[in-house]
Scaffold this motif. Structure first.
Motif, PDB file in Angstrom:
ATOM      1  N   VAL A  34       0.846  -1.185   0.000  1.00 45.09           N
ATOM      2  CA  VAL A  34       0.000   0.000   0.000  1.00 45.09           C
ATOM      3  C   VAL A  34       0.886   1.241   0.000  1.00 45.09           C
ATOM      4  CG1 VAL A  34      -0.167   0.036   2.527  1.00 45.09           C
ATOM      5  CG2 VAL A  34      -1.981   1.084   1.147  1.00 45.09           C
ATOM      6  N   GLN A  35       0.387   2.297  -0.589  1.00 47.20           N
ATOM      7  CA  GLN A  35       1.131   3.557  -0.578  1.00 47.20           C
ATOM      8  C   GLN A  35       1.005   4.253   0.776  1.00 47.20           C
ATOM      9  OE1 GLN A  35      -0.260   5.866  -3.949  1.00 47.20           O
ATOM     10  NE2 GLN A  35       1.344   5.016  -5.255  1.00 47.20           N
ATOM     11  N   ALA A  36       1.982   5.054   1.080  1.00 47.18           N
ATOM     12  CA  ALA A  36       1.927   5.842   2.314  1.00 47.18           C
ATOM     13  C   ALA A  36       0.634   6.650   2.355  1.00 47.18           C
ATOM     14  CB  ALA A  36       3.133   6.766   2.400  1.00 47.18           C
ATOM     15  N   GLY A  37       0.027   6.669   3.518  1.00 47.90           N
ATOM     16  CA  GLY A  37      -1.245   7.344   3.683  1.00 47.90           C
ATOM     17  C   GLY A  37      -2.444   6.449   3.485  1.00 47.90           C
ATOM     18  N   GLY A  38      -2.201   5.255   2.981  1.00 47.16           N
ATOM     19  CA  GLY A  38      -3.286   4.325   2.712  1.00 47.16           C
ATOM     20  C   GLY A  38      -3.706   3.545   3.941  1.00 47.16           C
ATOM     21  N   SER A  39      -4.611   2.601   3.708  1.00 50.43           N
ATOM     22  CA  SER A  39      -5.186   1.806   4.793  1.00 50.43           C
ATOM     23  C   SER A  39      -5.179   0.322   4.435  1.00 50.43           C
ATOM     24  CB  SER A  39      -6.632   2.234   5.067  1.00 50.43           C
ATOM     25  OG  SER A  39      -6.699   3.573   5.470  1.00 50.43           O
ATOM     26  N   LEU A  40      -5.127  -0.477   5.477  1.00 52.78           N
ATOM     27  CA  LEU A  40      -5.280  -1.925   5.362  1.00 52.78           C
ATOM     28  C   LEU A  40      -6.002  -2.417   6.608  1.00 52.78           C
ATOM     29  CD1 LEU A  40      -1.793  -3.293   4.149  1.00 52.78           C
ATOM     30  CD2 LEU A  40      -3.933  -3.360   2.858  1.00 52.78           C
ATOM     31  N   ARG A  41      -6.702  -3.537   6.465  1.00 50.94           N
ATOM     32  CA  ARG A  41      -7.274  -4.196   7.628  1.00 50.94           C
ATOM     33  C   ARG A  41      -6.754  -5.629   7.684  1.00 50.94           C
ATOM     34  NH1 ARG A  41     -13.473  -5.638   9.466  1.00 50.94           N
ATOM     35  NH2 ARG A  41     -13.239  -7.208   7.837  1.00 50.94           N
TER      36      ARG A  41
END
Length: 119
Positions: free
Chosen positions: A11-18
């Motif tokens: 994921v790119q910086a600033g993004g989200s993951l769960r």
């Protein structure tokens, strides 16, 4: 109890993951649960933890305000919602279970899921 972590990725910086961690083979509510991470060349560190009921949580200072741990005892799953990700969050993330009772440690570990944050 067996633990299966999933949800990692790039994921790119600033993004989200769960991240999710599904438990099987035991009574899930008998365990406090934690998320740990280990970056290359660094020691494993605790990221967040939640007690058996979900009513009490801990988040490391480095992730406070960005990550949220939660659990669903009906689904035998613990989650780590990660937002505003930074490159320094890149690591292998592990879920772990700690049996209820005094003096117990995290005894059960999942296989880890890689999280990579690009700048």
């Amino acid at each position: 109890v067996q633990l299966q972590a999933s949800g990692g990725g790039l994921v790119q910086a600033g993004g989200s993951l769960r991240l999710s961690c599904a438990a099987s083979g035991g009574t899930f509510s008998n365990y406090a649960m934690g998320w740990f991470r280990q970056a290359p060349g660094k020691e494993r560190e605790i990221v967040a933890s939640v007690n058996w009921s979900g009513g009490s949580t801990y988040h490391a200072d480095s992730v406070k305000g960005r990550f949220t741990i939660s659990r669903d005892n009906a689904e035998n799953t613990v989650y780590l919602q990660m937002s505003s990700l930074k490159p320094e969050d890149t690591a292998v993330y592990y879920c772990a279970g700690r049996p209820r009772g005094p003096g117990r440690s995290y005894e059960y570990w999942g296989q880890g899921t890689q999280v990579t944050v690009s700048s």
